[in-house]
Design an enzyme around this catalytic site. Structure first.
Site, short mmCIF file in Angstrom:
data_model
loop_
_atom_site.label_atom_id
_atom_site.label_comp_id
_atom_site.label_asym_id
_atom_site.label_seq_id
_atom_site.Cartn_x
_atom_site.Cartn_y
_atom_site.Cartn_z
N GLU A 128 0.85 -1.19 0.00
CA GLU A 128 0.00 0.00 0.00
C GLU A 128 0.88 1.24 0.00
OE1 GLU A 128 -2.82 0.37 3.17
OE2 GLU A 128 -3.75 2.11 2.27
N GLY A 268 3.26 2.48 10.90
CA GLY A 268 2.98 1.68 12.09
C GLY A 268 2.80 0.20 11.78
N ALA A 269 1.94 -0.09 10.81
CA ALA A 269 1.63 -1.48 10.50
C ALA A 269 0.80 -1.52 9.23
CB ALA A 269 0.84 -2.11 11.65
N MET A 270 0.58 -2.72 8.73
CA MET A 270 -0.15 -2.88 7.47
C MET A 270 -1.10 -4.07 7.54
SD MET A 270 -0.71 -1.78 4.44
CE MET A 270 -1.99 -2.58 3.49
N GLU A 271 -2.32 -3.83 7.07
CA GLU A 271 -3.42 -4.78 7.26
C GLU A 271 -3.54 -5.85 6.18
OE1 GLU A 271 -3.81 -1.46 6.40
OE2 GLU A 271 -5.45 -1.21 4.97
N ASN A 272 -2.44 -6.25 5.52
CA ASN A 272 -2.51 -7.29 4.49
C ASN A 272 -3.41 -8.44 4.92
OD1 ASN A 272 -0.12 -5.94 3.28
ND2 ASN A 272 0.86 -6.78 5.10
N GLU A 305 -5.46 -2.71 12.74
CA GLU A 305 -5.15 -3.55 11.57
C GLU A 305 -6.11 -4.73 11.49
OE1 GLU A 305 -3.27 -1.98 9.69
OE2 GLU A 305 -2.31 -0.69 11.17
N1 B3K Z 1 -3.03 1.06 5.62
C1 B3K Z 1 -1.74 1.23 6.22
C2 B3K Z 1 -1.06 2.49 5.81
C3 B3K Z 1 -0.36 2.41 4.52
C4 B3K Z 1 0.45 3.64 4.26
C5 B3K Z 1 0.99 3.64 2.89
N2 B3K Z 1 1.83 4.79 2.65
C6 B3K Z 1 -1.81 1.16 7.71
C7 B3K Z 1 -3.11 1.47 8.32
O1 B3K Z 1 -3.63 2.56 8.25
O2 B3K Z 1 -3.67 0.61 8.91
ZN ZN Z 2 -5.54 1.87 8.71
#
Ligand code: B3K
Ligand code: ZN
Length: 880
Positions: A128, A268-272, A305
């Site tokens: 993302e 911070g983190a990523m919701e894959n 997340e």
């Molecule tokens: N969706 C991600 C953020 C991605 C940032 C990309 N530059 C984390 C979050 O908001 O949960």
């Molecule tokens: Zn988010």
């Protein structure tokens, strides 16, 4: 690095793609320098699209190593391959066809931390917003939902762990010390949710039984030896899963849920889907290494997340303009979760402080944009406090306007109607209109219009008529590119507080819709008349911060002192005290600037003593109430011609006066609050520590260094230790105790950079012009690395955003140093550099000397050669 093309993306230009990618099969042959990616895509031309429409796939720095169309090597004139695009001119006549694309990547040289890279030897991805196109050519846009199957091949020793999205499949050995693992994700998803992790990590496992009785295997993967520090995150995960079932009826939908903590991560983190990747800062915690604030952040981010699984993943965004659809809503959900797990009032105050510290300056400065922006040059620059925090406030207002029951109905309908879709803000608003039959078109302006609305409120009470007349006038200040604003729909919660501290009743009201203590402000001017009001009330406005606005009301100091003691709404009670503090600090800084001694507000100082000892208020609340507005808060409220040195002097003087006048009582309370017994990170215990640390700071501001020193030496947890060190460093810089404590901390945590970050930050925020030298020196520390975002944020980020006197040195030296660093960082990691550069967004509010120097700095960055789209976008908008 992708340099700027100057391209501007516009909301109104959205159109569906000509082609869909229904299935995506990926094979990764992992190698640190030469990873091969084979992507097999099942493509379908959309109905009605002519068969000579080219298929244009996105890339970013890619090198095409092979292309087959329907199993046959593509003819050289059938396509054009560039690093940022693969165009297939000759597309098969059949509506459905298969593409096989081979690309080669070098994870080890990827310092931008987007796409596939290695962090501490662990392969990981961040896609993302537009990182998938750094892995393979694709329709890399959120409305292309595809079912993914992934096969990972890697060295058995280097990567015993191989993860991707969805559920695990086959796994077996290969020749040459290699092995493979297969993963299949049954839920169609956009490419930004793709993830892969491979490496050698330790693990903590648990299980969760869902509301329909399905068992989910949970795992958190962390560096070997740090497994025990993942226990709190696991606990937070299970609580999040249960909460989402209970409060929103949302059940998890895969057999496994994996979390991986990595040390090099841009945010911070990523919701894959099924495989959340975290900055290790937001996973690892125990009492020795993490503060209570860290524990609270971990709880919130794990929840955030996880909640994305429904708000973001099952229902995703049609395009990046709709980012708030997943982010604002998910922040709202994580706020509610934390409020339920902890104290609602305390949580609300913390949220509002964050909103004001980060979002208000956006709305009030050159980077202002609507919650749903209409244009962008670099989408990564729109992961902002406006999209996230104000986006959450907008959802909260929907709930306030509709009430809890209809809000839940609307959310249920949203999940039902849009599951499996890429939706828009309009879709979201429509579900609430449908369940409530209310017209939210004026309310929708909260998404479309930038700027913080202002309400000017005037109150007149007539004793003879026993009537209160409120005149409420709204205005929305202009923002860049939006000079004329439309009138907003603002839910203003209020109370009329009587002399006994209880809310007064009224028998009739006219002039506005008023229900459940909320006035619906919709017009430019409302005259609202309340009848049957027994006495002149004290007005409590914007209770619980029902709307993200600013308010001016002619309140006397006596009214504020009264509300700070008696308002039944704990948020407004805090607000009254905070306003008193802010006003006192603004007045004092004006005096300092004029070369005069600031007068100290006796009643406020006494009230602080009273609140500290108000045992009916929970300690966490008292801690927040007693915390003086930060220097940045004060600067924001002053708004122009800012002199940070005067603000610091005023703040120190007030802190010293509060600490001195209340010295004996604060000391007694400090001793009473001493932690006894085993450590617990729960909110009540954390609240006690917070209050004790605030008192410690006041006592030190009044001259007592001993207590902080003693607390540092006796500390049994990081909250006590870091707070004591911070107090020593701020209040007694350079003293032997401070130096000894800094050395002791460094020695103790030398091998743990994540913990050493606290030590970097504490030193970076020590007020004063000399701190620049400290920062320069610390960049040479063996634990410091410009390539690691956590290190950079801990040292450079903290210095530039939280050290007003040090960063805004009147000679501009810090600005010059900062520009050098930003440009250096941007060569490897443009996103990080752009984020850092936003700390200069409020430069126009500075006094003329600093303002000119800040402008020069921005201009110097802007004129650097080959700037990335990320950084150019920020500096040019900041200067515009
Ligand atoms: N969706 C991600 C953020 C991605 C940032 C990309 N530059 C984390 C979050 O908001 O949960
Ligand atoms: Zn988010």
């Amino acid at each position: 690095m992708r340099t700027d093309t100057g391209q501007v993306f516009k909301l109104e230009d959205y159109r569906p793609s000509d082609y869909l990618i229904e299935r995506t099969n990926l094979v990764f042959r992992l190698d640190a320098e030469r990873t091969e990616v084979v992507a097999e895509l099942a493509v379908r031309r959309r109905n009605g699209v002519s068969d000579d429409a080219p298929l244009i796939l996105d890339g970013d720095g890619l090198d095409l190593a092979g292309l087959e169309i329907d199993g046959i090597a593509a003819n050289a004139n059938a396509y054009t391959a560039a690093p940022d695009q693969l165009t297939i001119h000759a597309v098969p006549a059949d509506r459905q066809f298969r593409l096989k694309i081979v690309t080669r990547l070098s994870p080890d040289t990827n310092k931008a931390l987007m796409g596939l890279y290695r962090s501490n030897g662990v392969y990981c991805t961040q896609c993302e917003a537009e990182g998938f196109r750094r892995i393979t050519y694709f329709l890399d846009r959120p409305d292309i939902l595809s079912v993914y199957s992934v096969r990972i091949e890697a060295d058995r020793d280097a990567a015993p762990l191989m993860l991707s999205n969805g559920n695990p499949g086959k796994r077996s050995d290969l020749p040459d010390g290699r092995h493979f693992a297969e993963w299949h994700d049954p839920h169609p998803k956009p490419s930004y949710l793709f993830a892969l992790v491979a490496g050698d990590l330790g693990v903590v496992r648990d299980t969760f039984r869902t509301m329909t009785g399905r068992k989910v295997d949970l795992a958190i993967h962390v560096e070997h030896g740090k497994e025990a520090r993942a226990a709190y995150a696991m606990d937070a995960l299970k609580r999040s899963m249960a909460w989402d079932e209970e409060k929103f009826g949302r059940e998890y939908d895969l057999e496994v849920f994996n979390i991986v903590a990595v040390s090099d991560f841009n945010m911070g983190a990523m919701e894959n889907k099924g495989l959340n990747i975290f900055n290790d800062k937001y996973v690892l915690a125990d009492e020795d290494t993490a503060t209570d604030a860290d524990f609270a952040n971990i709880e919130a981010i794990i929840a955030h997340e996880y909640f994305h699984n429904w708000t973001g993943n099952r229902i995703t965004c049609r395009d990046w303009f709709q980012l708030c659809l997943k982010e604002g809503l998910t922040v709202y959900r994580d706020h509610e979760f934390s409020a339920d797990q902890r104290s609602r009032a305390v949580k609300r105050i913390a949220e509002v402080r964050t909103l004001r510290a980060h979002q208000f300056p956006e709305d009030q400065g050159p980077l202002a944009h609507p919650v749903r922006p209409r244009r962008y040059r670099e989408i990564n620059n729109f992961y902002t406090a406006t999209v996230y925090e104000k986006g959450s406030e907008v959802v909260r207002m929907i709930r306030t306007i509709l009430g809890g029951e209809l809000f839940r109905k609307g959310m249920d309908l949203y999940f039902k109607r849009h599951d499996g879709e890429a939706a828009t803000v309009e879709d979201f608003l429509r579900v609430f209109e449908d369940v409530s039959r209310r017209d939210l078109s004026q309310f929708a302006l909260w998404y479309h219009q930038a700027g913080t609305p202002h309400l000017a409120v005037d109150a007149r009470y007539s004793t003879s008529e026993r009537a209160l007349t409120l005149t409420i006038e709204q205005s929305v200040p202009p923002t860049p590119g939006e000079s004329r604003k439309r009138l907003m729909h603002i839910p203003l919660a209020f109370g009329l507080v009587g002399s006994d501290g209880k809310d007064l009743d009224w028998s009739a009201v006219e002039g506005a819709t008023v229900s459940d203590g909320v006035i619906d402000v919709r017009k430019r001017r409302h005259t609202v008349r309340f009848e049957g009001v027994e006495e002149r009330p004290c007005l409590s406005l914007n209770r619980e911060f029902s709307a993200p606005i600013t308010i001016s009301a002619e309140e006397t100091e006596e009214d504020r002192l009264f509300l700070a003691r008696h308002d039944s709404d704990l948020f407004s009670r805090w607000q009254a005290l905070n306003t008193l503090m802010t006003d006192a600090l603004i007045a004092a800084s004006g005096k300092v600037r004029g070369g005069r001694a600031p007068q100290m507000p006796g009643k406020l100082i006494a009230l602080c003593g009273e609140i500290a000892g108000s045992h009916e208020l929970e300690p966490a609340y008292r801690a927040l109430a007693l915390t003086l507005p930060s220097e940045t808060d004060i600067a924001r409220e002053i708004g122009s011609d800012i002199d940070p040195d005067a603000i610091l002097a005023a703040r120190n003087a007030l802190a010293a006066a509060i600490g001195k006048e209340n010295g004996a009582a604060f000391a007694r309370l400090y001793d009473e609050l001493a932690d006894t017994g085993a450590f617990s990170p729960d909110a009540a215990s954390a609240g006690k520590r917070a209050l004790r640390n605030v008192l410690l700071d006041y006592l030190a501001a009044a001259g007592d260094a001993e207590r902080a020193d003693a607390q540092f030496r006796a500390a049994t947890n990081m909250t006590e230790r870091a707070a004591a060190l911070g107090v020593l460093a701020n209040r007694h810089p350079g003293s032997p105790q401070t130096l000894a404590a800094l050395t002791a901390f460094e020695e103790r945590y030398r091998g743990d950079p994540l913990v050493l970050d606290k030590w970097f930050t504490i030193q970076a925020v020590v007020p004063g012009h000399e701190t620049l030298d400290t920062v320069r020196a610390l960049t040479k520390h063996p634990a410091f690395q410009f390539a690691n975002p956590n290190r950079v944020r801990a040292l450079i980020g903290a210095f530039s955003s939280a050290n007003q006197t040090g960063f805004h040195r009147p000679d501009g030296e810090s600005y010059r140093y900062f520009a050098d660093i930003v440009l250096e960082i941007e060569r490897g990691n443009p996103q990080l550099a752009a984020r850092l550069a936003t700390t200069l967004r409020s430069w126009r509010q500075l006094e003329p000397g600093r303002r000119a120097l800040a402008r020069e700095t921005l201009q110097r960055i802007a004129s650097a050669e080959g700037l990335s789209a990320d950084l150019r976008d920020i500096v040019e908008r900041t200067l515009a």
